[in-house]
Scaffold this motif. Structure first.
Motif, PDB file in Angstrom:
ATOM      1  N   THR A 156      -5.021   4.946   0.343  1.00  0.00           N
ATOM      2  CA  THR A 156      -4.050   3.923   0.007  1.00  0.00           C
ATOM      3  C   THR A 156      -3.311   4.377  -1.239  1.00  0.00           C
ATOM      4  O   THR A 156      -3.669   5.394  -1.834  1.00  0.00           O
ATOM      5  CB  THR A 156      -4.735   2.572  -0.280  1.00  0.00           C
ATOM      6  OG1 THR A 156      -5.594   2.711  -1.420  1.00  0.00           O
ATOM      7  CG2 THR A 156      -5.561   2.111   0.919  1.00  0.00           C
ATOM      8  N   HIS A 157      -2.307   3.626  -1.635  1.00  0.00           N
ATOM      9  CA  HIS A 157      -1.593   3.962  -2.858  1.00  0.00           C
ATOM     10  C   HIS A 157      -2.544   3.814  -4.037  1.00  0.00           C
ATOM     11  O   HIS A 157      -2.997   2.739  -4.366  1.00  0.00           O
ATOM     12  CB  HIS A 157      -0.392   3.042  -3.044  1.00  0.00           C
ATOM     13  CG  HIS A 157       0.369   3.299  -4.312  1.00  0.00           C
ATOM     14  ND1 HIS A 157       1.121   4.445  -4.499  1.00  0.00           N
ATOM     15  CD2 HIS A 157       0.472   2.584  -5.452  1.00  0.00           C
ATOM     16  CE1 HIS A 157       1.665   4.402  -5.704  1.00  0.00           C
ATOM     17  NE2 HIS A 157       1.289   3.277  -6.307  1.00  0.00           N
ATOM     18  N   GLY A 158      -2.902   4.945  -4.658  1.00  0.00           N
ATOM     19  CA  GLY A 158      -3.769   4.900  -5.833  1.00  0.00           C
ATOM     20  C   GLY A 158      -5.249   4.961  -5.566  1.00  0.00           C
ATOM     21  O   GLY A 158      -6.047   4.848  -6.493  1.00  0.00           O
ATOM     22  N   GLY A 159      -5.635   5.164  -4.303  1.00  0.00           N
ATOM     23  CA  GLY A 159      -7.073   5.212  -4.029  1.00  0.00           C
ATOM     24  C   GLY A 159      -7.392   5.370  -2.558  1.00  0.00           C
ATOM     25  O   GLY A 159      -6.659   6.027  -1.826  1.00  0.00           O
ATOM     26  N   ASP A 190      -2.348  -3.043  -3.190  1.00  0.00           N
ATOM     27  CA  ASP A 190      -1.080  -2.507  -2.705  1.00  0.00           C
ATOM     28  C   ASP A 190      -0.169  -3.580  -2.111  1.00  0.00           C
ATOM     29  O   ASP A 190       0.995  -3.305  -1.815  1.00  0.00           O
ATOM     30  CB  ASP A 190      -1.325  -1.428  -1.652  1.00  0.00           C
ATOM     31  CG  ASP A 190      -2.068  -0.238  -2.229  1.00  0.00           C
ATOM     32  OD1 ASP A 190      -1.816   0.099  -3.400  1.00  0.00           O
ATOM     33  OD2 ASP A 190      -2.917   0.337  -1.526  1.00  0.00           O
ATOM     34  N   GLY A 191      -0.701  -4.788  -1.867  1.00  0.00           N
ATOM     35  CA  GLY A 191       0.124  -5.854  -1.321  1.00  0.00           C
ATOM     36  C   GLY A 191      -0.497  -6.514  -0.108  1.00  0.00           C
ATOM     37  O   GLY A 191      -1.704  -6.428   0.122  1.00  0.00           O
ATOM     38  N   LEU A 192       0.359  -7.188   0.674  1.00  0.00           N
ATOM     39  CA  LEU A 192      -0.064  -7.854   1.902  1.00  0.00           C
ATOM     40  C   LEU A 192       0.294  -6.979   3.097  1.00  0.00           C
ATOM     41  O   LEU A 192       1.385  -6.404   3.151  1.00  0.00           O
ATOM     42  CB  LEU A 192       0.616  -9.213   2.049  1.00  0.00           C
ATOM     43  CG  LEU A 192      -0.043 -10.409   1.355  1.00  0.00           C
ATOM     44  CD1 LEU A 192       0.047 -10.257  -0.156  1.00  0.00           C
ATOM     45  CD2 LEU A 192       0.610 -11.718   1.783  1.00  0.00           C
ATOM     46  N   ASN A 230      -9.165  -7.005  -0.201  1.00  0.00           N
ATOM     47  CA  ASN A 230      -9.419  -5.566  -0.343  1.00  0.00           C
ATOM     48  C   ASN A 230      -9.461  -4.862   1.011  1.00  0.00           C
ATOM     49  O   ASN A 230     -10.262  -3.956   1.235  1.00  0.00           O
ATOM     50  CB  ASN A 230     -10.723  -5.302  -1.105  1.00  0.00           C
ATOM     51  CG  ASN A 230     -10.469  -5.007  -2.571  1.00  0.00           C
ATOM     52  OD1 ASN A 230      -9.375  -4.613  -2.964  1.00  0.00           O
ATOM     53  ND2 ASN A 230     -11.484  -5.203  -3.379  1.00  0.00           N
ATOM     54  N   THR A 231      -8.625  -5.310   1.922  1.00  0.00           N
ATOM     55  CA  THR A 231      -8.459  -4.629   3.205  1.00  0.00           C
ATOM     56  C   THR A 231      -7.007  -4.221   3.354  1.00  0.00           C
ATOM     57  O   THR A 231      -6.142  -4.615   2.565  1.00  0.00           O
ATOM     58  CB  THR A 231      -8.867  -5.539   4.386  1.00  0.00           C
ATOM     59  OG1 THR A 231      -8.028  -6.708   4.390  1.00  0.00           O
ATOM     60  CG2 THR A 231     -10.318  -5.960   4.280  1.00  0.00           C
ATOM     61  N   THR A 232      -6.740  -3.453   4.367  1.00  0.00           N
ATOM     62  CA  THR A 232      -5.371  -2.975   4.565  1.00  0.00           C
ATOM     63  C   THR A 232      -5.006  -3.037   6.040  1.00  0.00           C
ATOM     64  O   THR A 232      -5.839  -3.352   6.891  1.00  0.00           O
ATOM     65  CB  THR A 232      -5.228  -1.534   4.027  1.00  0.00           C
ATOM     66  OG1 THR A 232      -3.843  -1.169   4.049  1.00  0.00           O
ATOM     67  CG2 THR A 232      -6.035  -0.545   4.846  1.00  0.00           C
ATOM     68  N   GLY A 233      -3.762  -2.758   6.355  1.00  0.00           N
ATOM     69  CA  GLY A 233      -3.273  -2.774   7.725  1.00  0.00           C
ATOM     70  C   GLY A 233      -2.153  -1.773   7.902  1.00  0.00           C
ATOM     71  O   GLY A 233      -1.778  -1.061   6.976  1.00  0.00           O
ATOM     72  N   LEU A 234      -1.582  -1.756   9.083  1.00  0.00           N
ATOM     73  CA  LEU A 234      -0.574  -0.755   9.421  1.00  0.00           C
ATOM     74  C   LEU A 234       0.743  -0.968   8.692  1.00  0.00           C
ATOM     75  O   LEU A 234       1.352  -0.031   8.186  1.00  0.00           O
ATOM     76  CB  LEU A 234      -0.324  -0.771  10.932  1.00  0.00           C
ATOM     77  CG  LEU A 234       0.791   0.134  11.443  1.00  0.00           C
ATOM     78  CD1 LEU A 234       0.419   1.599  11.247  1.00  0.00           C
ATOM     79  CD2 LEU A 234       1.081  -0.148  12.915  1.00  0.00           C
ATOM     80  N   PHE A 235       1.197  -2.236   8.613  1.00  0.00           N
ATOM     81  CA  PHE A 235       2.547  -2.521   8.122  1.00  0.00           C
ATOM     82  C   PHE A 235       2.488  -3.366   6.859  1.00  0.00           C
ATOM     83  O   PHE A 235       1.846  -4.419   6.830  1.00  0.00           O
ATOM     84  CB  PHE A 235       3.359  -3.259   9.189  1.00  0.00           C
ATOM     85  CG  PHE A 235       4.785  -3.521   8.797  1.00  0.00           C
ATOM     86  CD1 PHE A 235       5.737  -2.522   8.913  1.00  0.00           C
ATOM     87  CD2 PHE A 235       5.171  -4.757   8.306  1.00  0.00           C
ATOM     88  CE1 PHE A 235       7.060  -2.753   8.546  1.00  0.00           C
ATOM     89  CE2 PHE A 235       6.484  -5.003   7.942  1.00  0.00           C
ATOM     90  CZ  PHE A 235       7.435  -3.999   8.067  1.00  0.00           C
ATOM     91  N   LYS A 236       3.164  -2.913   5.812  1.00  0.00           N
ATOM     92  CA  LYS A 236       3.184  -3.661   4.557  1.00  0.00           C
ATOM     93  C   LYS A 236       4.226  -4.768   4.613  1.00  0.00           C
ATOM     94  O   LYS A 236       5.395  -4.529   4.875  1.00  0.00           O
ATOM     95  CB  LYS A 236       3.476  -2.730   3.382  1.00  0.00           C
ATOM     96  CG  LYS A 236       3.455  -3.442   2.039  1.00  0.00           C
ATOM     97  CD  LYS A 236       3.587  -2.460   0.876  1.00  0.00           C
ATOM     98  CE  LYS A 236       3.580  -3.179  -0.459  1.00  0.00           C
ATOM     99  NZ  LYS A 236       3.634  -2.254  -1.597  1.00  0.00           N
ATOM    100  N   PHE A 244      -9.677  -6.210  -8.408  1.00  0.00           N
ATOM    101  CA  PHE A 244      -8.627  -6.845  -7.617  1.00  0.00           C
ATOM    102  C   PHE A 244      -8.168  -8.142  -8.276  1.00  0.00           C
ATOM    103  O   PHE A 244      -6.975  -8.472  -8.273  1.00  0.00           O
ATOM    104  CB  PHE A 244      -9.134  -7.105  -6.202  1.00  0.00           C
ATOM    105  CG  PHE A 244      -8.093  -7.689  -5.281  1.00  0.00           C
ATOM    106  CD1 PHE A 244      -6.800  -7.212  -5.271  1.00  0.00           C
ATOM    107  CD2 PHE A 244      -8.426  -8.719  -4.417  1.00  0.00           C
ATOM    108  CE1 PHE A 244      -5.841  -7.754  -4.423  1.00  0.00           C
ATOM    109  CE2 PHE A 244      -7.482  -9.255  -3.564  1.00  0.00           C
ATOM    110  CZ  PHE A 244      -6.187  -8.783  -3.567  1.00  0.00           C
ATOM    111  N   LEU A 245      -9.093  -8.879  -8.869  1.00  0.00           N
ATOM    112  CA  LEU A 245      -8.751 -10.105  -9.586  1.00  0.00           C
ATOM    113  C   LEU A 245      -7.771  -9.817 -10.721  1.00  0.00           C
ATOM    114  O   LEU A 245      -6.776 -10.530 -10.894  1.00  0.00           O
ATOM    115  CB  LEU A 245     -10.016 -10.758 -10.141  1.00  0.00           C
ATOM    116  CG  LEU A 245      -9.835 -12.059 -10.933  1.00  0.00           C
ATOM    117  CD1 LEU A 245      -9.245 -13.145 -10.056  1.00  0.00           C
ATOM    118  CD2 LEU A 245     -11.167 -12.503 -11.529  1.00  0.00           C
TER     119      LEU A 245
END
Length: 252
Positions: free
Chosen positions: A52-55, A178-180, A211-217, A237-238
């Motif tokens: 991810t961005h930064g990690g 990184d966002g939603l 603290n999860t991610t997905g395909l599209f920001k 994250f907080l």
């Protein structure tokens, strides 16, 4: 330290903590961020993690995709509690854009006594809202997703641009520093425009989405005003949420 040993240590950290920043890994392993970046690329190629961005996050921390019926049955008690907490934020005599998530459906059920002008891309939500005497409902146009019964596409996005509402309430598929995120671009573009049109953007999510991610920001963290969830997020994250002026409301 040999590269093989370093990679094993990174794998162990990601497995235990589910995610980590490059800065944290560099400090932990006493190497540069550039070294960590190269290591993460190697591990991503081995399908050990996702950068991810930064990690990086572990593969199994990526948000899981469920169909609408499966999602509506998951964490029902938590959704109910989040819904009550969200309804407390909503003033009477207001306008609201609702996305098509099942947690948002739970929120809608708690608003039956309030006078609201509702806009949604979900046929399921529209039918529910139509039962409320004090609610006026507008259903957005667009292509119909036959399984999950929401509308999407350029026509949907274009129509949302015409509204300026007091609130946008959206369910979170995945959220991190990184966002939603969401798993499809089509639905993500609809959510992105909904966020643009609301004065106050309220995101609702149980702790499994954090603290999860997905395909599209969909957007950066600073695009939302309030995050309502069941547990206090991990400190890193907080802090990130606080730095982006997100008001965190929890059930704890």
């Amino acid at each position: 330290m040999l590269i093989e040993q370093r990679l094993e240590k990174i794998k162990a950290i990601i497995e235990e903590e589910r995610s980590a920043t490059m800065a944290y890994l560099a400090e932990k392993l006493k190497v540069s961020k550039d070294t960590i970046r190269r290591d993460l690329i190697k591990l991503e190629h081995q399908n050990i993690l996702r950068r991810t961005h930064g990690g990086a996050v572990s593969i199994d921390r990526e948000a899981t995709i469920f169909n609408y019926q499966q999602r509506s049955k998951k964490h029902n008690q938590i959704k109910e509690q989040i819904a009550y907490k969200t309804a407390e934020w909503i003033k009477n005599n207001c306008s609201i854009i609702f996305d098509s998530s099942t947690t948002v459906e739970a929120v809608i059920r708690k608003l039956h006594n309030k006078t609201i002008y509702a806009i949604t891309n979900s046929l399921t939500h529209a039918i529910l809202l139509a039962q409320f005497e004090k609610t006026e409902v507008t259903v957005l146009p667009g292509a119909l997703h036959k399984e999950q019964l929401f509308l999407y596409g350029s026509e949907t996005v274009k129509k949302i641009e015409h509204y300026h509402t007091d609130y946008t309430i959206l369910g979170v598929f995945a959220i991190s520093a990184d966002g939603l995120f969401i798993h499809t671009e089509a639905e993500g573009l609809v959510k992105r425009q909904m966020i643009e049109q609301g004065d106050t953007v309220i995101a609702v999510a149980d702790h499994t989405k954090l603290n999860t991610t997905g395909l599209f920001k969909v957007c950066d963290l600073n695009a939302i005003d309030v995050l309502i969830t069941d547990h206090v997020p991990q400190q890193e994250f907080l802090t990130c949420l606080q730095n982006n002026n997100v008001n965190i409301i929890t059930l704890d």
